[in-house]
Design a protein around this motif. Structure first.
Motif, PDB file in Angstrom:
ATOM      1  N   THR A 162     -15.838 -15.393  15.501  1.00 46.96           N
ATOM      2  CA  THR A 162     -14.931 -16.088  14.668  1.00 46.96           C
ATOM      3  C   THR A 162     -13.983 -14.777  13.744  1.00 46.96           C
ATOM      4  N   LEU A 163     -14.431 -13.828  13.952  1.00 44.56           N
ATOM      5  CA  LEU A 163     -13.555 -12.682  13.225  1.00 44.56           C
ATOM      6  C   LEU A 163     -13.046 -11.518  13.959  1.00 44.56           C
ATOM      7  N   SER A 164     -11.804 -11.391  13.709  1.00 49.25           N
ATOM      8  CA  SER A 164     -11.075 -10.294  14.410  1.00 49.25           C
ATOM      9  C   SER A 164     -10.324  -9.419  13.132  1.00 49.25           C
ATOM     10  N   THR A 165     -10.349  -8.108  13.262  1.00 49.25           N
ATOM     11  CA  THR A 165      -9.675  -7.576  12.054  1.00 49.25           C
ATOM     12  C   THR A 165      -8.628  -6.260  12.722  1.00 49.25           C
ATOM     13  N   LEU A 166      -7.593  -6.161  12.054  1.00 46.55           N
ATOM     14  CA  LEU A 166      -6.447  -5.276  12.435  1.00 46.55           C
ATOM     15  C   LEU A 166      -6.373  -4.250  11.195  1.00 46.55           C
ATOM     16  N   THR A 167      -6.683  -2.970  11.567  1.00 43.69           N
ATOM     17  CA  THR A 167      -6.747  -1.941  10.521  1.00 43.69           C
ATOM     18  C   THR A 167      -5.343  -1.146  11.054  1.00 43.69           C
ATOM     19  N   VAL A 168      -4.334  -0.993  10.098  1.00 41.31           N
ATOM     20  CA  VAL A 168      -3.209  -0.138  10.106  1.00 41.31           C
ATOM     21  C   VAL A 168      -3.612   1.129   9.392  1.00 41.31           C
ATOM     22  N   THR A 169      -4.031   1.972  10.006  1.00 42.88           N
ATOM     23  CA  THR A 169      -4.415   3.428   9.746  1.00 42.88           C
ATOM     24  C   THR A 169      -3.162   4.342   9.332  1.00 42.88           C
ATOM     25  N   SER A 170      -3.420   5.113   8.239  1.00 39.46           N
ATOM     26  CA  SER A 170      -2.315   6.145   7.761  1.00 39.46           C
ATOM     27  C   SER A 170      -0.946   5.557   7.772  1.00 39.46           C
ATOM     28  N   ALA A 171      -0.856   4.459   6.931  1.00 39.77           N
ATOM     29  CA  ALA A 171       0.183   3.442   7.150  1.00 39.77           C
ATOM     30  C   ALA A 171       1.637   4.216   6.548  1.00 39.77           C
ATOM     31  N   HIS A 172       2.744   4.080   7.083  1.00 36.99           N
ATOM     32  CA  HIS A 172       3.900   4.507   7.042  1.00 36.99           C
ATOM     33  C   HIS A 172       4.815   3.474   6.790  1.00 36.99           C
ATOM     34  N   PRO A 173       6.150   3.954   5.952  1.00 39.89           N
ATOM     35  CA  PRO A 173       7.064   2.921   5.611  1.00 39.89           C
ATOM     36  C   PRO A 173       7.454   1.910   6.850  1.00 39.89           C
ATOM     37  N   GLU A 174       7.484   2.717   7.980  1.00 39.88           N
ATOM     38  CA  GLU A 174       7.994   1.898   9.241  1.00 39.88           C
ATOM     39  C   GLU A 174       7.000   0.819   9.629  1.00 39.88           C
ATOM     40  N   ASP A 175       5.857   1.061   9.024  1.00 41.84           N
ATOM     41  CA  ASP A 175       4.887   0.126   9.651  1.00 41.84           C
ATOM     42  C   ASP A 175       5.003  -1.325   8.803  1.00 41.84           C
ATOM     43  N   SER A 176       5.795  -1.397   7.702  1.00 40.97           N
ATOM     44  CA  SER A 176       6.196  -2.514   7.032  1.00 40.97           C
ATOM     45  C   SER A 176       7.013  -3.633   7.855  1.00 40.97           C
ATOM     46  N   CYS A 199       0.905  -1.138   0.006  1.00 35.91           N
ATOM     47  CA  CYS A 199       0.022   0.070  -0.074  1.00 35.91           C
ATOM     48  C   CYS A 199       0.797   1.208   0.017  1.00 35.91           C
ATOM     49  N   LYS A 200       0.090   2.511  -0.238  1.00 36.53           N
ATOM     50  CA  LYS A 200       0.950   3.641  -0.353  1.00 36.53           C
ATOM     51  C   LYS A 200       0.860   4.324   0.937  1.00 36.53           C
ATOM     52  N   SER A 201       2.007   5.032   1.187  1.00 35.86           N
ATOM     53  CA  SER A 201       1.751   5.857   2.450  1.00 35.86           C
ATOM     54  C   SER A 201       0.566   6.499   2.766  1.00 35.86           C
ATOM     55  N   GLY A 202       0.118   6.694   3.920  1.00 40.22           N
ATOM     56  CA  GLY A 202      -0.819   7.323   4.011  1.00 40.22           C
ATOM     57  C   GLY A 202      -2.202   6.628   4.009  1.00 40.22           C
ATOM     58  N   THR A 203      -2.173   5.630   3.323  1.00 44.22           N
ATOM     59  CA  THR A 203      -3.524   4.687   3.186  1.00 44.22           C
ATOM     60  C   THR A 203      -3.913   3.762   4.345  1.00 44.22           C
ATOM     61  N   SER A 204      -4.971   3.462   4.230  1.00 45.04           N
ATOM     62  CA  SER A 204      -5.067   2.355   5.574  1.00 45.04           C
ATOM     63  C   SER A 204      -5.186   0.933   4.876  1.00 45.04           C
ATOM     64  N   VAL A 205      -4.952  -0.104   5.654  1.00 44.21           N
ATOM     65  CA  VAL A 205      -4.814  -1.508   5.470  1.00 44.21           C
ATOM     66  C   VAL A 205      -5.742  -2.298   6.184  1.00 44.21           C
ATOM     67  N   PHE A 249      -2.233 -20.571  14.744  1.00 44.97           N
ATOM     68  CA  PHE A 249      -1.717 -19.082  14.143  1.00 44.97           C
ATOM     69  C   PHE A 249      -2.314 -19.267  12.651  1.00 44.97           C
ATOM     70  N   GLY A 250      -2.465 -17.806  12.384  1.00 40.62           N
ATOM     71  CA  GLY A 250      -2.858 -17.798  10.844  1.00 40.62           C
ATOM     72  C   GLY A 250      -1.514 -17.829  10.019  1.00 40.62           C
ATOM     73  N   ASN A 251      -1.451 -17.761   8.835  1.00 35.99           N
ATOM     74  CA  ASN A 251      -0.352 -17.778   7.826  1.00 35.99           C
ATOM     75  C   ASN A 251       0.473 -16.520   7.901  1.00 35.99           C
ATOM     76  N   GLY A 252      -0.223 -15.285   8.461  1.00 38.73           N
ATOM     77  CA  GLY A 252       0.619 -14.240   8.623  1.00 38.73           C
ATOM     78  C   GLY A 252       0.237 -13.309   7.171  1.00 38.73           C
ATOM     79  N   THR A 253       0.442 -11.998   7.471  1.00 41.69           N
ATOM     80  CA  THR A 253       0.394 -10.992   6.311  1.00 41.69           C
ATOM     81  C   THR A 253       1.696 -10.166   6.283  1.00 41.69           C
ATOM     82  N   ARG A 254       2.097 -10.159   5.101  1.00 36.66           N
ATOM     83  CA  ARG A 254       3.372  -9.250   4.854  1.00 36.66           C
ATOM     84  C   ARG A 254       2.966  -7.848   4.488  1.00 36.66           C
ATOM     85  N   LEU A 255       3.082  -7.014   5.152  1.00 34.45           N
ATOM     86  CA  LEU A 255       2.752  -5.324   4.827  1.00 34.45           C
ATOM     87  C   LEU A 255       3.758  -4.939   4.454  1.00 34.45           C
ATOM     88  N   THR A 256       3.915  -4.356   3.233  1.00 37.63           N
ATOM     89  CA  THR A 256       4.871  -3.326   2.774  1.00 37.63           C
ATOM     90  C   THR A 256       4.174  -1.979   2.309  1.00 37.63           C
TER      91      THR A 256
END
Lengths: 116, 113
Positions: free
Chosen positions: A75-89, A13-19, A107-114
């Motif tokens: 059965t559901l939990s969500t994590l939202t990374v708001t206003s993402a920055h490169p250091e959140d990768s 994702c681009k900086s400033g967006t949410s995931v 464990f889940g299989n994980g999410t690689r965030l860039t």
């Protein structure tokens, strides 16, 4: 087979967006789920505990306004990374305890965030 | 908080040989659980073996076994007949209750063909 599903497995994702990252328990109800962050070649760092029907519990140093957690159902939990920055990768991984089999964490299989 | 210590950041073993990974922990509890998790390059966390503290018998799962020394608070993992697929990060973990789970810093295992 997998008992905890995590989606997406990778996201750019681009900086400033949410995931948003989803974590689902597939064949059991999870009133509690855990979110971890893992840096390369390091251990899992607990970020927060997601509680169904109540607010998440954040570990010291984790910004609750940046890492929004919602435990929408049993059965559901969500994590939202708001206003993402490169250091959140990083690699984010969720887990849930299934109380019945003395194997506390699946464990889940994980999410690689860039963040670019 | 409980602490889990893995003093070997990296280990290597020849294929078909045996290797032992060390883990110590700190707790004042008498009943708890101990685990070894494997994290291969795919980064999926895989449960290798678990031990209930109230059980004196060491847990065994095929080529994986533990040496559980409760008084010494030691919980080592022995991998016999090492295979290339055993190469991974290995994490020792302590749990008293499902919402209290503590990981060690991990040991990176290399298997040499």
């Amino acid at each position: 087979g997998a008992v905890v599903s995590q989606h997406p497995s990778w996201v750019i994702c681009k900086s400033g967006t949410s995931v948003k990252i989803e974590c689902r328990s597939l064949d059991f109800q999870a009133t509690t789920m855990f979110w971890y962050r893992q840096f390369p070649k390091q251990s899992l760092m607990l970020m927060a505990t997601s509680n169904e029907g109540s607010k998440a519990t954040y570990e010291q140093g984790v910004e609750k306004d940046k890492f929004l957690i919602n435990h929408a159902s049993l059965t559901l939990s969500t994590l939202t990374v708001t206003s993402a920055h490169p250091e959140d990768s990083s690699f984010y991984i969720c887990s849930a305890p299934r109380q019945t089999d003395n194997s506390p964490l699946h464990f889940g299989n994980g999410t690689r965030l860039t963040v670019t | 908080a409980q602490t889990v210590t893995q003093s070997q950041p990296e280990m290597s073993v020849q294929e078909a040989e045996t290797v032992t990974l060390s883990c110590t922990y700190d707790t004042s509890e008498s009943d708890y659980y101990l685990f070894w998790y494997k994290q291969p390059p795919s980064r999926q966390m895989i449960l290798v073996i678990r031990q209930e503290a109230y059980k004196q018998q060491n847990a065994t799962e095929n080529r994986f076994s533990v040496n559980f020394q409760k008084a010494a608070k030691s919980f080592s993992l022995k991998i016999s007949d090492s295979q290339l697929g055993d190469a991974a990060m290995y994490f020792c973990a302590y749990s008293k209750t499902p919402d209290q789970f503590y990981f060690g810093t991990g040991t990176s295992l290399t298997v040499i063909p």
